[in-house]
Design an enzyme around this catalytic site. Sequence first.
Site, PDB file in Angstrom:
ATOM      1  N   SER A  64       0.835  -1.195   0.000  1.00 14.17           N
ATOM      2  CA  SER A  64       0.000   0.000   0.000  1.00 14.17           C
ATOM      3  C   SER A  64       0.881   1.260   0.000  1.00 14.17           C
ATOM      4  CB  SER A  64      -0.965  -0.062   1.190  1.00 14.17           C
ATOM      5  OG  SER A  64      -1.986   0.895   1.049  1.00 14.17           O
ATOM      6  N   ASP A  69      -9.936  -5.795  -3.110  1.00 16.05           N
ATOM      7  CA  ASP A  69      -9.309  -4.740  -2.312  1.00 16.05           C
ATOM      8  C   ASP A  69     -10.236  -3.526  -2.257  1.00 16.05           C
ATOM      9  OD1 ASP A  69      -7.671  -2.514  -1.498  1.00 16.05           O
ATOM     10  OD2 ASP A  69      -5.907  -3.673  -2.081  1.00 16.05           O
ATOM     11  N   HIS A  79      -7.294  -6.065   1.052  1.00 16.11           N
ATOM     12  CA  HIS A  79      -6.128  -5.211   1.327  1.00 16.11           C
ATOM     13  C   HIS A  79      -5.374  -5.642   2.593  1.00 16.11           C
ATOM     14  CE1 HIS A  79      -4.088  -1.490   0.177  1.00 16.11           C
ATOM     15  NE2 HIS A  79      -4.057  -1.087   1.436  1.00 16.11           N
TER      16      HIS A  79
END
Lengths: 276, 276
Positions: free
Chosen positions: A146, A222, A255
């Site tokens: 990320s 995600d 995620h």
Amino acid sequence: MKRIEHHACFGGSQEVWEHASSTLGCSMKFGIYLPKIAIQGERCPVLYWLSGLTCNEQNFITKAGAQRYADDYGLIIVTPDTSPRGDDVPNDPAYDLGQGAGFYLNATQSPWSKHYRMYDYVVDELPVLIEKHFAANEKRSLSGHSMGGHGALTLALRNPKRYCSASAFSPIVAPSQVPWGIKAFTAYLGEDRASWKQYDAVALIHAGHQPPPLLIDQGEADEFLESQLKPELLQEACRVAGYPLEFNRRACYDHSYYFIASLIGEHLKFHAALLK
Amino acid sequence: MKRIEHHACFGGSQEVWEHASSTLGCSMKFGIYLPKIAIQGERCPVLYWLSGLTCNEQNFITKAGAQRYADDYGLIIVTPDTSPRGDDVPNDPAYDLGQGAGFYLNATQSPWSKHYRMYDYVVDELPVLIEKHFAANEKRSLSGHSMGGHGALTLALRNPKRYCSASAFSPIVAPSQVPWGIKAFTAYLGEDRASWKQYDAVALIHAGHQPPPLLIDQGEADEFLESQLKPELLQEACRVAGYPLEFNRRACYDHSYYFIASLIGEHLKFHAALLK
């Protein structure tokens, strides 16, 4: 420099160290996994793992299960914190700015510019420390998640000779174009968007920066895919520039660290082959 | 019953569910990992993982990395919380009594006896729920850590036909003889030590209870080894009774989840062979 945690783990040692960072002007912690052969004194290559928003040096070492593969491949894994830390370090109540959200850049704006220099810390200060104090050789790679995927991509793009490879899970590839990045860059770098380009993977590729070999995994479930991550911008930039990119879309994955744990073995295999 | 989390993980699904427990008189959460074949509808055996002091349903599922092996072996893993929970449930400020410290027994003393019935919850209520709502067959095994190792051993010793196998990391094997157990049993069961024996693995073996196949791993750098765990008492009880016990002392490993992560694959292999 002081060792504050150590645990036997998959035959090697998972440790946490604390040190005074001259770059960041504060005390910092980092995790380091030393595979068996590093403990025995053999100099090993180093993978730097850059974590995402809200994380510190603990998240990856407790949740990713990477140590098993690192011991198999003889890789050291270093996991820095995601920002400078401490009561003297400016902060913001939001999770996506200030402590826990350093964005791997050198801030130029008040009140951030004194401490928020994670780019210099990860690229320069930390490797010197690691290569001096541990059985590390000078082969380095980057991986991250990320915001940390953004860090891995931009550091590798700007320093292709320092890093043998880079990989990312669910990276922010174009921070200048998404809410997380626009907020952070405005605060840390100011309104002049020209200064943002040096910390934007897609902009760096458009500007001709050639990365070391890249591997990216992105979960299709995600929750930030459409709004913050936009990996298609990186795929398109690499296509236009003619750079190879190993990019996997993974059905059902979200995620979380469950995604990272599921695929980290593939990433370590990728890096190990290039770090030989 | 309500699913409150789900994450793709190693090809299967790591989920967290919440339900009203009639045994415990409160709302409870549990984790469940469903391997790929269970999602496809094939009925799979179930390993119940019992966590240690201070843990809830999250610790094992985020830190142990067991899902990789569970998917390989086609095992469901169910991870209950370690005690009843909630504002209406009695608690104690200490980490080793009350919420987070249920000791897998049925309390008989005030104020604990109304809610603290983890023995019945794990042995009876939870398997009925799991076997009704998920693709689980009726083959069950137990594993656990520390206080949860105590739970795995005592539940298996008292119900050898319900469980195909049991294993433990760093278990409390003789709670009647160590500070954690003496404190908890005095509170939950009262001063009469005769009532403690049904929840003490060493006492159960001395009383003639024969366990299903057992595997135990114990780290030699465990900070609780001498004071709270005393595995030699279990080894001696099994020797006297003539019960086989696979017991491994592991140099350098401590009491943390790094130890569990390092060896959980061996434990799942052991259970998978006996759950076929």
